[in-house]
Design an enzyme around this catalytic site. Structure first.
Site, PDB file in Angstrom:
ATOM      1  N   THR A 132       0.998  -1.067  -0.324  1.00 29.77           N
ATOM      2  CA  THR A 132       0.347  -0.207  -0.156  1.00 29.77           C
ATOM      3  C   THR A 132       1.117   1.403   0.245  1.00 29.77           C
ATOM      4  OG1 THR A 132      -1.165   1.095   1.579  1.00 29.77           O
ATOM      5  CG2 THR A 132       0.147  -0.851   2.139  1.00 29.77           C
ATOM      6  N   ASP A 133       0.290   2.309  -0.298  1.00 33.56           N
ATOM      7  CA  ASP A 133       1.124   3.670  -0.416  1.00 33.56           C
ATOM      8  C   ASP A 133       0.919   3.906   1.322  1.00 33.56           C
ATOM      9  OD1 ASP A 133      -1.676   4.004  -0.226  1.00 33.56           O
ATOM     10  OD2 ASP A 133      -1.976   5.793  -1.333  1.00 33.56           O
ATOM     11  N   GLU A 134       0.451   3.778   2.099  1.00 35.87           N
ATOM     12  CA  GLU A 134      -0.016   3.781   3.233  1.00 35.87           C
ATOM     13  C   GLU A 134       1.590   3.591   3.565  1.00 35.87           C
ATOM     14  OE1 GLU A 134      -3.076   3.433   5.893  1.00 35.87           O
ATOM     15  OE2 GLU A 134      -4.537   3.199   3.357  1.00 35.87           O
ATOM     16  N   TYR A 157      -1.800  -0.432  10.949  1.00 34.07           N
ATOM     17  CA  TYR A 157      -1.834  -1.121   9.879  1.00 34.07           C
ATOM     18  C   TYR A 157      -0.565  -0.688   9.037  1.00 34.07           C
ATOM     19  CZ  TYR A 157      -3.556  -1.613   4.525  1.00 34.07           C
ATOM     20  OH  TYR A 157      -3.432  -1.791   3.196  1.00 34.07           O
ATOM     21  N   LYS A 161       2.155  -2.657   7.324  1.00 31.83           N
ATOM     22  CA  LYS A 161       2.916  -3.391   5.772  1.00 31.83           C
ATOM     23  C   LYS A 161       4.254  -2.801   5.261  1.00 31.83           C
ATOM     24  CE  LYS A 161       0.411  -4.582   2.937  1.00 31.83           C
ATOM     25  NZ  LYS A 161       0.386  -5.964   2.764  1.00 31.83           N
TER      26      LYS A 161
HETATM   27  P1  NAD Z   1      -9.083  -7.227   2.616  1.00 37.96           P
HETATM   28  O1  NAD Z   1      -9.518  -7.700   3.756  1.00 37.96           O
HETATM   29  O2  NAD Z   1     -10.271  -7.520   1.373  1.00 37.96           O
HETATM   30  O3  NAD Z   1      -9.448  -9.400   1.760  1.00 37.96           O
HETATM   31  C1  NAD Z   1      -7.925  -9.557   3.201  1.00 37.96           C
HETATM   32  C2  NAD Z   1      -7.810 -11.323   2.175  1.00 37.96           C
HETATM   33  O4  NAD Z   1      -6.591 -12.068   3.628  1.00 37.96           O
HETATM   34  C3  NAD Z   1      -9.230 -12.003   3.092  1.00 37.96           C
HETATM   35  O5  NAD Z   1      -9.702 -12.732   2.026  1.00 37.96           O
HETATM   36  C4  NAD Z   1      -8.662 -12.900   4.130  1.00 37.96           C
HETATM   37  O6  NAD Z   1      -9.407 -13.918   4.448  1.00 37.96           O
HETATM   38  C5  NAD Z   1      -7.375 -12.974   3.867  1.00 37.96           C
HETATM   39  N1  NAD Z   1      -6.288 -13.203   4.838  1.00 37.96           N
HETATM   40  C6  NAD Z   1      -6.782 -12.385   6.205  1.00 37.96           C
HETATM   41  N2  NAD Z   1      -5.416 -13.376   7.076  1.00 37.96           N
HETATM   42  C7  NAD Z   1      -5.488 -13.624   7.134  1.00 37.96           C
HETATM   43  C8  NAD Z   1      -4.345 -15.001   6.882  1.00 37.96           C
HETATM   44  N3  NAD Z   1      -4.160 -15.106   8.732  1.00 37.96           N
HETATM   45  N4  NAD Z   1      -4.569 -16.012   6.298  1.00 37.96           N
HETATM   46  C9  NAD Z   1      -4.895 -16.421   5.420  1.00 37.96           C
HETATM   47  N5  NAD Z   1      -5.307 -15.694   4.817  1.00 37.96           N
HETATM   48  C10 NAD Z   1      -6.083 -14.445   5.203  1.00 37.96           C
HETATM   49  O7  NAD Z   1      -7.958  -6.620   1.959  1.00 37.96           O
HETATM   50  P2  NAD Z   1      -8.002  -5.697  -0.212  1.00 37.96           P
HETATM   51  O8  NAD Z   1      -8.565  -4.756   0.574  1.00 37.96           O
HETATM   52  O9  NAD Z   1      -8.501  -6.397  -0.788  1.00 37.96           O
HETATM   53  O10 NAD Z   1      -6.187  -5.918   0.234  1.00 37.96           O
HETATM   54  C11 NAD Z   1      -5.496  -6.667  -0.773  1.00 37.96           C
HETATM   55  C12 NAD Z   1      -4.371  -6.462   0.200  1.00 37.96           C
HETATM   56  O11 NAD Z   1      -4.412  -4.869  -0.656  1.00 37.96           O
HETATM   57  C13 NAD Z   1      -3.522  -6.659   1.771  1.00 37.96           C
HETATM   58  O12 NAD Z   1      -2.313  -6.774   1.324  1.00 37.96           O
HETATM   59  C14 NAD Z   1      -3.666  -4.775   0.965  1.00 37.96           C
HETATM   60  O13 NAD Z   1      -2.802  -4.193   2.403  1.00 37.96           O
HETATM   61  C15 NAD Z   1      -3.345  -4.356  -0.262  1.00 37.96           C
HETATM   62  N6  NAD Z   1      -4.170  -3.203  -0.621  1.00 37.96           N
HETATM   63  C16 NAD Z   1      -5.219  -2.817  -0.383  1.00 37.96           C
HETATM   64  C17 NAD Z   1      -6.065  -1.319  -0.530  1.00 37.96           C
HETATM   65  C18 NAD Z   1      -7.290  -0.863  -0.296  1.00 37.96           C
HETATM   66  O14 NAD Z   1      -7.263   0.012  -1.023  1.00 37.96           O
HETATM   67  N7  NAD Z   1      -8.038  -2.004  -0.148  1.00 37.96           N
HETATM   68  C19 NAD Z   1      -4.898  -0.410  -1.347  1.00 37.96           C
HETATM   69  C20 NAD Z   1      -3.888  -0.792  -1.373  1.00 37.96           C
HETATM   70  C21 NAD Z   1      -2.579  -2.166  -1.227  1.00 37.96           C
HETATM   71  P1  TYD Z   2     -10.801   3.789   4.176  1.00 39.84           P
HETATM   72  O1  TYD Z   2     -11.222   3.527   3.542  1.00 39.84           O
HETATM   73  O2  TYD Z   2     -10.827   3.478   6.021  1.00 39.84           O
HETATM   74  O3  TYD Z   2      -9.317   3.504   3.486  1.00 39.84           O
HETATM   75  P2  TYD Z   2      -8.009   3.503   4.780  1.00 39.84           P
HETATM   76  O4  TYD Z   2      -7.865   4.643   6.004  1.00 39.84           O
HETATM   77  O5  TYD Z   2      -6.896   3.391   4.388  1.00 39.84           O
HETATM   78  O6  TYD Z   2      -7.532   5.167   3.810  1.00 39.84           O
HETATM   79  O7  TYD Z   2     -10.777   5.781   4.736  1.00 39.84           O
HETATM   80  C1  TYD Z   2     -10.670   6.415   3.634  1.00 39.84           C
HETATM   81  C2  TYD Z   2     -11.200   7.169   3.743  1.00 39.84           C
HETATM   82  O8  TYD Z   2     -11.829   8.253   4.748  1.00 39.84           O
HETATM   83  C3  TYD Z   2     -10.616   8.317   5.866  1.00 39.84           C
HETATM   84  O9  TYD Z   2      -9.623   9.538   5.218  1.00 39.84           O
HETATM   85  C4  TYD Z   2     -10.870   8.146   6.312  1.00 39.84           C
HETATM   86  C5  TYD Z   2     -12.242   8.062   6.124  1.00 39.84           C
HETATM   87  N1  TYD Z   2     -13.309   7.444   6.394  1.00 39.84           N
HETATM   88  C6  TYD Z   2     -14.726   8.204   6.890  1.00 39.84           C
HETATM   89  O10 TYD Z   2     -14.563   9.748   6.853  1.00 39.84           O
HETATM   90  N2  TYD Z   2     -15.666   8.192   7.375  1.00 39.84           N
HETATM   91  C7  TYD Z   2     -15.755   6.282   7.873  1.00 39.84           C
HETATM   92  O11 TYD Z   2     -16.542   5.651   7.611  1.00 39.84           O
HETATM   93  C8  TYD Z   2     -14.623   5.704   7.324  1.00 39.84           C
HETATM   94  C9  TYD Z   2     -14.446   4.333   7.002  1.00 39.84           C
HETATM   95  C10 TYD Z   2     -14.210   6.357   7.176  1.00 39.84           C
END
Ligand code: NAD
Ligand code: TYD
Length: 355
Positions: A132-134, A157, A161
């Protein structure tokens, strides 16, 4: 013989789009989806491809070293795409331990199993870590993250990562394990668990529930449609250079409050409500502790070197996303029931209304 590729976290939001894309576009691969099925994992996300011949599901906790090693013995993987993670910042603030276990220990278990399996021959193999960019921390009003921006994670988080990214790089440097990392901005699209901003707001607008905006809603995120992320992962997995990092972003920055208002407007139209109806549900609530102010990704390396670009505009992507949630209300109701409902009450009962 099909080439075995392990995708971890394939039952989650981004993972399910990556699995579907690989199963359909790469019939010469056997795609093994290994997932623990936590609250965020849902096999319904993959119902349309579960009977494909080149797809297998394995219920595995990556924290369990022994099951990870046996999985590698069973399939002799030639590639790994690692997405399994605990992924929600608010949950990481409530209980950081799960993030250390899955994101750090789980990643190291996978690296060790991969190394043990490929030790004698690393040719044409790749461990691809999805991040992630975070990890770069937070920006002020100006500037953007590049691949050279120093890591400065601010939440449990992002710290977990960042730690996993460091281990992946250390295995490249120390053991010559062929690895690639990509760091992506906020994703949105179908199948995202409704604890994240966009699906949470869609669900609440639909149900006429308050729309909890943290603080003043001034925080900025850079949004990318999930299928564009999956396409970038496919491209990087096949054309990226081992040892390299690629940033992925949407060039699409939105203040949270503007985004929520935009969603309200789209949904008023779709639900046949008069304009301005849903906006009245906006409720400002206590801010997230240590809330990162702004993320902005520069993905020019990926664009220039590998020719990637997003395929949908934000309006198109949001419209598709809203349509998907409205057409799949059963999916939404299923995931919102049970554990999540309890979590939601706990999180939002603790947040005070401030506006
Ligand atoms: P998500 O939470 O929707 O899915 C995570 C999956 O991992 C789930 O299916 C869960 O069951 C599985 N999991 C969790 N713990 C586990 C374990 N101990 N063993 C096996 N499986 C396990 O997450 P997402 O949003 O799809 O993100 C996927 C990846 O992409 C992550 O690594 C996240 O850091 C990265 N990412 C997410 C975003 C975003 O905006 N969602 C952006 C950039 C990077
Ligand atoms: P989120 O989807 O949790 O992603 P991330 O924190 O990883 O960027 O949140 C996106 C943005 O929205 C973040 O600035 C927090 C804000 N947010 C709210 O204002 N209300 C909410 O209920 C949630 C879940 C997030």
């Amino acid at each position: 013989m099909l080439k075995s590729i392990l995708i971890t976290g394939g039952a989650g939001f981004i993972g399910s789009h990556v699995v579907r894309r690989f199963v359909k576009n790469h019939p010469d691969y056997l795609i093994v989806n290994a997932d623990k099925l936590t609250y965020a994992g849902n096999l319904e996300n993959l119902a349309d491809i579960e009977n494909y011949n080149n797809y297998r599901f394995e219920k595995i906790d990556i924290v369990d070293k022994k099951s990870v090693l046996s999985l590698f013995e069973k399939y002799r993987f030639e590639g790994v795409i690692h997405l399994a993670a605990e992924s929600h910042v608010d949950r990481s603030i409530e209980s950081p331990d799960d993030f250390v276990m899955t994101n750090v220990v789980g990643t190291v278990n996978l690296l060790n199993a991969t190394l043990a399996s490929w030790n004698s021959d690393m040719n044409n193999k790749l461990f691809y870590h999805v991040s992630t960019d975070e990890v770069y921390g937070t920006l002020g009003k100006e500037g953007y993250f590049t691949e050279k921006t120093p890591y400065d994670p601010k939440s449990p988080y992002s710290a977990s990562k960042a730690s996993s990214d460091h281990f992946v790089r250390a295995y490249f440097n120390t053991y010559k394990l062929p690895v690639i990392i990509s760091n992506c901005s906020n994703n949105y699209g179908p199948n995202q668990f409704p604890e994240k901003l966009i699906p949470l707001m869609i669900n609440n607008i639909r149900n006429n529930k308050p729309l909890p905006v943290y603080g003043k809603g001034e925080n900025v995120r850079d949004w990318l449609y999930v299928e564009d992320h999956a396409a970038a992962i496919d491209l990087i997995f096949h054309k990226g250079k081992p040892g390299e990092t690629y940033n992925i972003g949407g060039d699409n920055e939105w203040k949270n409050i503007d985004l929520v208002k935009f969603l309200c407007k789209i949904m008023d139209k779709k639900l046949g409500r008069s304009e301005g109806t849903s906006e009245k549900l906006i409720t400002f609530v206590t801010d997230r502790p240590g809330h990162d102010f702004r993320y902005s990704i520069n993905s020019s390396k990926l664009k220039k070197e590998l020719g990637w670009k997003p395929s949908v505009t934000f309006s198109e992507g949001l419209e598709k996303t809203v349509d998907w949630y409205l057409e799949n209300s059963r999916w939404l109701e299923n995931v919102v029931s049970g554990e999540y409902e309890k979590y939601y009450e706990k999180m939002y009962l603790n947040r005070n209304r401030i506006g």
